[in-house]
Design an enzyme around this catalytic site. Sequence first.
Site, PDB file in Angstrom:
ATOM      1  N   VAL A 151       0.841  -1.200   0.000  1.00 20.12           N
ATOM      2  CA  VAL A 151       0.000   0.000   0.000  1.00 20.12           C
ATOM      3  C   VAL A 151       0.875   1.249   0.000  1.00 20.12           C
ATOM      4  O   VAL A 151       0.528   2.265  -0.605  1.00 20.12           O
ATOM      5  CB  VAL A 151      -0.962  -0.005   1.204  1.00 20.12           C
ATOM      6  CG1 VAL A 151      -1.720   1.321   1.308  1.00 20.12           C
ATOM      7  CG2 VAL A 151      -1.953  -1.155   1.078  1.00 20.12           C
ATOM      8  N   TYR A 152       2.022   1.176   0.680  1.00 16.23           N
ATOM      9  CA  TYR A 152       2.956   2.303   0.645  1.00 16.23           C
ATOM     10  C   TYR A 152       3.345   2.637  -0.790  1.00 16.23           C
ATOM     11  O   TYR A 152       3.252   3.783  -1.238  1.00 16.23           O
ATOM     12  CB  TYR A 152       4.204   1.981   1.465  1.00 16.23           C
ATOM     13  CG  TYR A 152       5.343   2.940   1.254  1.00 16.23           C
ATOM     14  CD1 TYR A 152       5.216   4.285   1.629  1.00 16.23           C
ATOM     15  CD2 TYR A 152       6.537   2.523   0.667  1.00 16.23           C
ATOM     16  CE1 TYR A 152       6.259   5.180   1.418  1.00 16.23           C
ATOM     17  CE2 TYR A 152       7.581   3.416   0.464  1.00 16.23           C
ATOM     18  CZ  TYR A 152       7.435   4.739   0.841  1.00 16.23           C
ATOM     19  OH  TYR A 152       8.461   5.627   0.628  1.00 16.23           O
ATOM     20  N   ALA A 153       3.776   1.620  -1.528  1.00 17.74           N
ATOM     21  CA  ALA A 153       4.177   1.832  -2.919  1.00 17.74           C
ATOM     22  C   ALA A 153       3.004   2.325  -3.760  1.00 17.74           C
ATOM     23  O   ALA A 153       3.151   3.222  -4.601  1.00 17.74           O
ATOM     24  CB  ALA A 153       4.741   0.546  -3.496  1.00 17.74           C
ATOM     25  N   SER A 155       0.454   4.052  -2.763  1.00 15.04           N
ATOM     26  CA  SER A 155       0.142   5.441  -2.415  1.00 15.04           C
ATOM     27  C   SER A 155       1.098   6.402  -3.115  1.00 15.04           C
ATOM     28  O   SER A 155       0.710   7.495  -3.540  1.00 15.04           O
ATOM     29  CB  SER A 155       0.185   5.647  -0.894  1.00 15.04           C
ATOM     30  OG  SER A 155       1.509   5.595  -0.386  1.00 15.04           O
TER      31      SER A 155
END
Length: 335
Positions: A151-153, A155
Amino acid sequence: MKILVTGSAGFIGSMVSIKLLERGDEVVGIDNHNDYYDPKIKEDRLKKLIKFTNYKHYKIDLIDQKNLKNIFKDFKPQRVVNLAAQAGVRYSLENPIAYINSNIVGFANILENCRYYKIEHLVYASTSSVYGSNTKMPFSEHDSANHPLSVYAASKKSNELMAHTYSHLYKLPTTGLRFFTVYGPWGRPDMALFKFTKDILEEKCIDVFNHGNHTRDFTYIDDIVNGVIKTLDNLATNNVDWKSDNPDPASSHAPWRIYNIGNNKPVKLMDYIGALEQSLGKKAKINFLPLQLGDVPDTYANVDNLKKKFNYKPSTSIIEGVSNFVKWYKDYYQK
Protein backbone atom coordinates in the site's frame (compact mmCIF):
# COMPACT_ATOMS: atom_id res chain seq x y z
CA MET A 1 13.66 31.90 -2.38
CA LYS A 2 10.73 31.30 -0.07
CA ILE A 3 10.36 27.54 0.18
CA LEU A 4 7.83 25.38 2.02
CA VAL A 5 9.21 22.00 3.14
CA THR A 6 6.81 19.37 4.45
CA GLY A 7 8.15 16.61 6.67
CA SER A 8 10.79 19.05 7.86
CA ALA A 9 11.42 17.21 11.14
CA GLY A 10 11.88 13.97 9.23
CA PHE A 11 15.13 12.44 8.02
CA ILE A 12 15.36 13.78 4.48
CA GLY A 13 13.20 16.85 5.15
CA SER A 14 15.39 18.14 7.96
CA MET A 15 18.58 17.69 5.94
CA VAL A 16 17.09 19.42 2.88
CA SER A 17 15.86 22.27 5.09
CA ILE A 18 19.30 22.80 6.64
CA LYS A 19 20.93 23.00 3.22
CA LEU A 20 18.37 25.55 2.02
CA LEU A 21 18.72 27.62 5.19
CA GLU A 22 22.51 27.60 5.00
CA ARG A 23 22.43 29.11 1.53
CA GLY A 24 20.04 31.84 2.68
CA ASP A 25 16.59 30.70 1.59
CA GLU A 26 13.58 31.46 3.77
CA VAL A 27 12.03 28.16 4.84
CA VAL A 28 8.74 27.27 6.48
CA GLY A 29 8.62 23.69 7.70
CA ILE A 30 5.60 21.50 8.39
CA ASP A 31 5.62 18.22 10.31
CA ASN A 32 3.00 16.36 12.33
CA HIS A 33 5.58 14.79 14.70
CA ASN A 34 3.68 11.49 14.78
CA ASP A 35 4.86 8.53 16.86
CA TYR A 36 5.47 6.05 14.03
CA TYR A 37 8.98 6.06 15.47
CA ASP A 38 10.38 7.76 18.59
CA PRO A 39 9.40 11.45 18.26
CA LYS A 40 12.49 12.49 20.25
CA ILE A 41 14.73 12.22 17.21
CA LYS A 42 12.31 14.48 15.33
CA GLU A 43 12.47 17.04 18.13
CA ASP A 44 16.28 16.86 18.08
CA ARG A 45 16.36 17.35 14.31
CA LEU A 46 14.07 20.35 14.78
CA LYS A 47 16.48 21.86 17.31
CA LYS A 48 19.04 22.10 14.52
CA LEU A 49 16.55 23.97 12.33
CA ILE A 50 15.19 26.53 14.77
CA LYS A 51 18.68 27.90 15.30
CA PHE A 52 18.24 29.60 11.93
CA THR A 53 16.43 32.95 11.97
CA ASN A 54 15.16 32.26 8.44
CA TYR A 55 13.22 29.17 9.57
CA LYS A 56 9.67 28.91 10.92
CA HIS A 57 7.99 25.68 12.00
CA TYR A 58 4.40 24.50 12.11
CA LYS A 59 3.32 21.32 13.85
CA ILE A 60 0.35 20.27 11.73
CA ASP A 61 -0.81 17.35 9.61
CA LEU A 62 -1.26 17.68 5.86
CA ILE A 63 -4.85 16.48 6.21
CA ASP A 64 -5.57 19.68 8.20
CA GLN A 65 -6.93 21.63 5.23
CA LYS A 66 -7.69 24.87 7.05
CA ASN A 67 -4.31 25.37 8.72
CA LEU A 68 -2.41 24.19 5.68
CA LYS A 69 -4.20 26.76 3.53
CA ASN A 70 -3.43 29.49 6.06
CA ILE A 71 0.29 28.65 5.91
CA PHE A 72 0.28 28.96 2.12
CA LYS A 73 -1.72 32.18 2.35
CA ASP A 74 0.51 33.83 4.98
CA PHE A 75 3.94 32.59 3.84
CA LYS A 76 3.34 32.78 0.08
CA PRO A 77 6.02 30.20 -0.87
CA GLN A 78 7.50 30.29 -4.32
CA ARG A 79 8.35 26.58 -4.37
CA VAL A 80 7.36 23.52 -2.35
CA VAL A 81 9.26 20.36 -1.39
CA ASN A 82 6.80 17.70 -0.21
CA LEU A 83 8.64 15.08 1.84
CA ALA A 84 5.93 14.44 4.44
CA ALA A 85 4.53 10.93 4.22
CA GLN A 86 3.70 7.85 6.19
CA ALA A 87 6.81 5.84 5.38
CA GLY A 88 7.70 2.17 5.57
CA VAL A 89 6.72 -0.85 3.50
CA ARG A 90 6.20 -3.25 6.40
CA TYR A 91 4.04 -0.94 8.52
CA SER A 92 1.73 -0.52 5.52
CA LEU A 93 0.83 -4.19 5.88
CA GLU A 94 -0.47 -3.47 9.38
CA ASN A 95 -2.05 -0.03 8.99
CA PRO A 96 -2.87 0.71 5.34
CA ILE A 97 -5.39 3.46 6.20
CA ALA A 98 -2.57 5.61 7.65
CA TYR A 99 -1.02 5.65 4.17
CA ILE A 100 -4.27 6.60 2.47
CA ASN A 101 -4.78 9.53 4.84
CA SER A 102 -1.24 10.88 4.91
CA ASN A 103 0.06 10.02 1.46
CA ILE A 104 -3.05 10.47 -0.66
CA VAL A 105 -5.42 12.84 1.16
CA GLY A 106 -2.50 14.90 2.48
CA PHE A 107 -0.87 15.07 -0.94
CA ALA A 108 -4.16 16.14 -2.53
CA ASN A 109 -4.24 19.07 -0.11
CA ILE A 110 -0.69 20.03 -1.12
CA LEU A 111 -1.62 19.92 -4.81
CA GLU A 112 -4.72 22.04 -4.26
CA ASN A 113 -2.79 24.75 -2.44
CA CYS A 114 0.02 24.67 -5.00
CA ARG A 115 -2.59 25.18 -7.72
CA TYR A 116 -4.50 27.91 -5.90
CA TYR A 117 -1.40 29.89 -4.87
CA LYS A 118 0.34 29.41 -8.24
CA ILE A 119 3.47 27.70 -6.94
CA GLU A 120 6.41 27.84 -9.38
CA HIS A 121 7.52 24.26 -8.80
CA LEU A 122 6.46 21.33 -6.61
CA VAL A 123 9.10 18.66 -5.93
CA TYR A 124 7.75 15.62 -4.10
CA ALA A 125 8.99 12.29 -2.79
CA SER A 126 8.13 9.08 -4.58
CA THR A 127 9.91 5.77 -4.05
CA SER A 128 11.74 2.95 -5.77
CA SER A 129 9.02 0.69 -4.34
CA VAL A 130 6.72 1.74 -7.20
CA TYR A 131 8.68 -0.64 -9.47
CA GLY A 132 7.19 -3.53 -7.50
CA SER A 133 7.82 -6.89 -9.08
CA ASN A 134 9.89 -5.55 -11.99
CA THR A 135 12.91 -7.75 -12.68
CA LYS A 136 14.58 -5.72 -15.45
CA MET A 137 17.67 -4.03 -14.01
CA PRO A 138 18.51 -1.26 -13.54
CA PHE A 139 15.09 0.28 -12.91
CA SER A 140 14.40 3.03 -15.44
CA GLU A 141 11.78 5.76 -15.41
CA HIS A 142 10.70 4.38 -18.78
CA ASP A 143 9.85 0.99 -17.25
CA SER A 144 6.35 0.05 -16.12
CA ALA A 145 5.58 0.90 -12.50
CA ASN A 146 2.02 -0.36 -12.45
CA HIS A 147 2.33 -3.35 -10.13
CA PRO A 148 3.26 -2.11 -6.64
CA LEU A 149 3.53 -4.78 -3.94
CA SER A 150 2.50 -2.70 -0.90
CA VAL A 151 0.00 0.00 0.00
CA TYR A 152 2.96 2.30 0.65
CA ALA A 153 4.18 1.83 -2.92
CA ALA A 154 0.63 2.16 -4.29
CA SER A 155 0.14 5.44 -2.42
CA LYS A 156 3.34 6.85 -3.93
CA LYS A 157 2.39 5.75 -7.42
CA SER A 158 -0.92 7.52 -6.79
CA ASN A 159 1.03 10.69 -5.98
CA GLU A 160 2.72 10.53 -9.38
CA LEU A 161 -0.62 10.13 -11.14
CA MET A 162 -2.26 12.91 -9.13
CA ALA A 163 0.67 15.23 -9.86
CA HIS A 164 0.38 14.48 -13.56
CA THR A 165 -3.31 15.41 -13.52
CA TYR A 166 -2.59 18.77 -11.85
CA SER A 167 0.31 19.41 -14.22
CA HIS A 168 -1.92 18.67 -17.20
CA LEU A 169 -5.03 20.55 -16.08
CA TYR A 170 -3.52 23.53 -14.27
CA LYS A 171 0.01 23.70 -15.75
CA LEU A 172 1.46 23.21 -12.26
CA PRO A 173 5.14 22.23 -12.69
CA THR A 174 5.74 19.05 -10.69
CA THR A 175 8.78 16.79 -10.30
CA GLY A 176 8.62 13.42 -8.55
CA LEU A 177 11.78 11.81 -7.20
CA ARG A 178 11.87 8.05 -6.73
CA PHE A 179 14.18 7.61 -3.72
CA PHE A 180 16.32 4.48 -3.44
CA THR A 181 17.00 3.31 0.16
CA VAL A 182 18.27 6.48 1.81
CA TYR A 183 20.59 6.07 4.81
CA GLY A 184 22.97 8.10 6.97
CA PRO A 185 23.24 10.14 10.19
CA TRP A 186 19.89 11.27 11.66
CA GLY A 187 18.16 8.46 9.77
CA ARG A 188 14.87 6.75 10.60
CA PRO A 189 14.95 4.24 13.50
CA ASP A 190 12.67 1.86 11.58
CA MET A 191 15.27 1.38 8.84
CA ALA A 192 17.50 -1.71 8.70
CA LEU A 193 20.78 0.12 9.39
CA PHE A 194 19.39 1.59 12.62
CA LYS A 195 17.99 -1.75 13.80
CA PHE A 196 21.09 -3.71 12.85
CA THR A 197 23.38 -1.27 14.65
CA LYS A 198 21.32 -1.33 17.83
CA ASP A 199 21.06 -5.12 17.92
CA ILE A 200 24.71 -5.78 17.08
CA LEU A 201 25.87 -3.41 19.83
CA GLU A 202 23.51 -5.16 22.26
CA GLU A 203 24.73 -8.58 21.03
CA LYS A 204 21.25 -9.57 19.84
CA CYS A 205 20.43 -11.46 16.65
CA ILE A 206 19.54 -9.36 13.63
CA ASP A 207 16.68 -10.50 11.40
CA VAL A 208 17.81 -10.77 7.79
CA PHE A 209 15.01 -11.44 5.31
CA ASN A 210 15.18 -13.36 2.03
CA HIS A 211 18.07 -15.28 3.65
CA GLY A 212 20.30 -12.28 2.92
CA ASN A 213 19.80 -12.48 -0.84
CA HIS A 214 18.72 -8.86 -1.26
CA THR A 215 20.57 -6.20 -3.19
CA ARG A 216 19.78 -2.55 -2.58
CA ASP A 217 20.81 0.70 -4.21
CA PHE A 218 21.72 2.29 -0.87
CA THR A 219 21.96 6.08 -1.26
CA TYR A 220 23.72 8.33 1.25
CA ILE A 221 21.74 11.27 2.61
CA ASP A 222 24.13 13.99 1.37
CA ASP A 223 23.85 12.69 -2.19
CA ILE A 224 20.06 12.67 -1.90
CA VAL A 225 19.93 16.22 -0.52
CA ASN A 226 22.13 17.53 -3.33
CA GLY A 227 19.88 15.88 -5.89
CA VAL A 228 16.69 17.25 -4.34
CA ILE A 229 17.99 20.80 -4.32
CA LYS A 230 19.43 20.61 -7.83
CA THR A 231 15.99 19.46 -8.99
CA LEU A 232 14.14 22.11 -7.02
CA ASP A 233 16.29 24.88 -8.45
CA ASN A 234 15.74 23.77 -12.02
CA LEU A 235 12.46 24.81 -13.55
CA ALA A 236 11.84 23.73 -17.14
CA THR A 237 10.94 26.91 -18.98
CA ASN A 238 8.95 25.52 -21.89
CA ASN A 239 7.23 22.43 -23.26
CA VAL A 240 10.39 21.30 -25.05
CA ASP A 241 12.23 21.01 -21.72
CA TRP A 242 9.41 19.03 -20.15
CA LYS A 243 9.07 16.77 -23.19
CA SER A 244 12.76 15.89 -23.23
CA ASP A 245 12.67 14.94 -19.53
CA ASN A 246 9.35 13.15 -19.53
CA PRO A 247 9.38 9.35 -19.17
CA ASP A 248 5.94 9.05 -20.76
CA PRO A 249 5.49 10.35 -24.34
CA ALA A 250 1.73 10.56 -23.78
CA SER A 251 2.38 13.20 -21.11
CA SER A 252 4.79 15.34 -23.12
CA HIS A 253 2.66 18.48 -22.98
CA ALA A 254 2.27 18.48 -19.20
CA PRO A 255 4.94 20.16 -17.00
CA TRP A 256 5.47 16.85 -15.19
CA ARG A 257 8.69 14.93 -14.61
CA ILE A 258 9.75 11.77 -12.79
CA TYR A 259 13.36 10.90 -11.91
CA ASN A 260 15.11 8.07 -10.13
CA ILE A 261 17.45 9.33 -7.42
CA GLY A 262 19.81 6.64 -6.20
CA ASN A 263 23.45 5.64 -5.97
CA ASN A 264 23.47 3.65 -9.23
CA LYS A 265 25.60 1.01 -7.44
CA PRO A 266 23.56 -1.84 -5.93
CA VAL A 267 25.13 -3.53 -2.91
CA LYS A 268 24.47 -7.03 -1.61
CA LEU A 269 22.75 -6.90 1.77
CA MET A 270 25.41 -9.15 3.30
CA ASP A 271 28.13 -6.74 2.09
CA TYR A 272 26.18 -3.88 3.68
CA ILE A 273 26.11 -5.82 6.95
CA GLY A 274 29.82 -6.49 6.52
CA ALA A 275 30.52 -2.76 6.23
CA LEU A 276 28.53 -2.23 9.43
CA GLU A 277 30.45 -4.97 11.23
CA GLN A 278 33.71 -3.35 10.13
CA SER A 279 32.64 0.07 11.44
CA LEU A 280 31.38 -1.34 14.73
CA GLY A 281 34.27 -3.73 15.23
CA LYS A 282 31.74 -6.46 16.11
CA LYS A 283 30.33 -9.48 14.28
CA ALA A 284 26.59 -9.79 13.79
CA LYS A 285 24.54 -12.74 15.01
CA ILE A 286 22.16 -13.40 12.15
CA ASN A 287 18.69 -14.91 12.07
CA PHE A 288 17.96 -15.67 8.41
CA LEU A 289 14.27 -15.46 7.43
CA PRO A 290 12.20 -15.88 4.23
CA LEU A 291 11.29 -12.97 1.97
CA GLN A 292 9.03 -10.53 3.82
CA LEU A 293 5.61 -9.90 2.31
CA GLY A 294 5.65 -6.61 0.38
CA ASP A 295 9.44 -6.58 -0.08
CA VAL A 296 11.17 -6.66 -3.45
CA PRO A 297 14.35 -8.76 -3.80
CA ASP A 298 16.50 -6.16 -5.58
CA THR A 299 16.66 -2.46 -6.42
CA TYR A 300 19.01 -0.73 -8.82
CA ALA A 301 18.55 2.84 -10.01
CA ASN A 302 19.23 4.05 -13.52
CA VAL A 303 20.00 7.72 -12.80
CA ASP A 304 21.14 8.70 -16.30
CA ASN A 305 18.35 11.26 -16.67
CA LEU A 306 19.18 12.98 -13.40
CA LYS A 307 22.90 13.00 -14.24
CA LYS A 308 22.29 14.44 -17.69
CA LYS A 309 19.85 17.14 -16.60
CA PHE A 310 21.28 18.22 -13.25
CA ASN A 311 24.85 16.90 -13.22
CA TYR A 312 23.81 14.65 -10.32
CA LYS A 313 26.84 12.71 -9.08
CA PRO A 314 26.37 10.43 -6.06
CA SER A 315 29.84 10.02 -4.57
CA THR A 316 29.58 8.44 -1.11
CA SER A 317 30.76 4.82 -0.84
CA ILE A 318 29.02 2.30 1.41
CA ILE A 319 32.11 2.05 3.64
CA GLU A 320 32.23 5.84 4.12
CA GLY A 321 28.47 6.25 4.52
CA VAL A 322 28.03 3.44 7.04
CA SER A 323 31.08 4.64 8.99
CA ASN A 324 29.58 8.15 9.18
CA PHE A 325 26.31 6.70 10.45
CA VAL A 326 28.03 4.61 13.14
CA LYS A 327 29.99 7.62 14.40
CA TRP A 328 26.79 9.63 14.63
CA TYR A 329 24.84 6.77 16.26
CA LYS A 330 27.44 6.24 19.00
CA ASP A 331 27.57 9.94 19.71
CA TYR A 332 23.80 10.46 19.68
CA TYR A 333 23.04 7.43 21.89
CA GLN A 334 26.28 7.71 23.87
CA LYS A 335 27.28 4.14 23.07
